[in-house]
Scaffold this motif. Structure first.
Motif, PDB file in Angstrom:
ATOM      1  N   CYS A  53       0.827  -1.204   0.000  1.00  0.00           N
ATOM      2  CA  CYS A  53       0.000   0.000   0.000  1.00  0.00           C
ATOM      3  C   CYS A  53       0.863   1.257   0.000  1.00  0.00           C
ATOM      4  O   CYS A  53       0.595   2.203  -0.745  1.00  0.00           O
ATOM      5  CB  CYS A  53      -0.934  -0.010   1.211  1.00  0.00           C
ATOM      6  N   ILE A  54       1.907   1.252   0.827  1.00  0.00           N
ATOM      7  CA  ILE A  54       2.777   2.431   0.918  1.00  0.00           C
ATOM      8  C   ILE A  54       3.469   2.693  -0.407  1.00  0.00           C
ATOM      9  O   ILE A  54       3.553   3.842  -0.866  1.00  0.00           O
ATOM     10  CB  ILE A  54       3.800   2.261   2.070  1.00  0.00           C
ATOM     11  N   VAL A  55       3.933   1.624  -1.073  1.00  0.00           N
ATOM     12  CA  VAL A  55       4.614   1.779  -2.361  1.00  0.00           C
ATOM     13  C   VAL A  55       3.650   2.310  -3.418  1.00  0.00           C
ATOM     14  O   VAL A  55       3.978   3.206  -4.195  1.00  0.00           O
ATOM     15  CB  VAL A  55       5.248   0.441  -2.811  1.00  0.00           C
ATOM     16  N   GLU A  56       2.433   1.781  -3.438  1.00  0.00           N
ATOM     17  CA  GLU A  56       1.469   2.157  -4.468  1.00  0.00           C
ATOM     18  C   GLU A  56       0.753   3.475  -4.182  1.00  0.00           C
ATOM     19  O   GLU A  56       0.449   4.222  -5.112  1.00  0.00           O
ATOM     20  CB  GLU A  56       0.427   1.051  -4.625  1.00  0.00           C
ATOM     21  N   ASN A  57       0.454   3.757  -2.911  1.00  0.00           N
ATOM     22  CA  ASN A  57      -0.416   4.890  -2.581  1.00  0.00           C
ATOM     23  C   ASN A  57       0.214   5.970  -1.705  1.00  0.00           C
ATOM     24  O   ASN A  57      -0.406   7.005  -1.495  1.00  0.00           O
ATOM     25  CB  ASN A  57      -1.669   4.370  -1.866  1.00  0.00           C
ATOM     26  N   GLY A  58       1.380   5.696  -1.153  1.00  0.00           N
ATOM     27  CA  GLY A  58       1.998   6.654  -0.246  1.00  0.00           C
ATOM     28  C   GLY A  58       1.577   6.383   1.196  1.00  0.00           C
ATOM     29  O   GLY A  58       0.460   5.938   1.465  1.00  0.00           O
ATOM     30  N   GLU A  59       2.476   6.657   2.116  1.00  0.00           N
ATOM     31  CA  GLU A  59       2.247   6.355   3.529  1.00  0.00           C
ATOM     32  C   GLU A  59       1.001   7.034   4.090  1.00  0.00           C
ATOM     33  O   GLU A  59       0.249   6.444   4.859  1.00  0.00           O
ATOM     34  CB  GLU A  59       3.480   6.786   4.333  1.00  0.00           C
ATOM     35  N   GLU A  60       0.761   8.263   3.669  1.00  0.00           N
ATOM     36  CA  GLU A  60      -0.381   9.028   4.202  1.00  0.00           C
ATOM     37  C   GLU A  60      -1.736   8.409   3.847  1.00  0.00           C
ATOM     38  O   GLU A  60      -2.744   8.674   4.502  1.00  0.00           O
ATOM     39  CB  GLU A  60      -0.320  10.488   3.740  1.00  0.00           C
TER      40      GLU A  60
END
Length: 80
Positions: A53-60
């Protein structure tokens, strides 16, 4: 002198029993699960989903998956 040798042989068996008693003292308190692996290997399912998720959408944009992984780690006995 032969008796001293046999007494010396007895002493290691007594000291060998001592670590067993201290190992039971390391048992976590009630309600807390013992750590069975290193933090890097704990909760692979939530870790994989969180990282993707972080790689695809960003941590926020992945706070729910981040919190789910933190909960899994706490449930596994890690202090985070």
């Amino acid at each position: 002198m032969g008796n001293n040798m046999s007494q010396g042989a007895t002493a290691p068996s007594v000291s060998a029993a001592q670590p067993v008693a201290t190992a039971s003292a390391a048992v976590p308190a009630a309600g807390e699960k013992p750590k069975t692996c290193k933090a890097c290997c704990a909760c692979p399912e939530t870790k994989r989903a969180r990282d993707a998720c972080i790689v695809e959408n960003g941590e926020e944009n992945c706070s729910a998956l981040i919190e789910a992984h933190k909960k899994c780690m706490r449930d596994a006995g890690f202090n985070i």
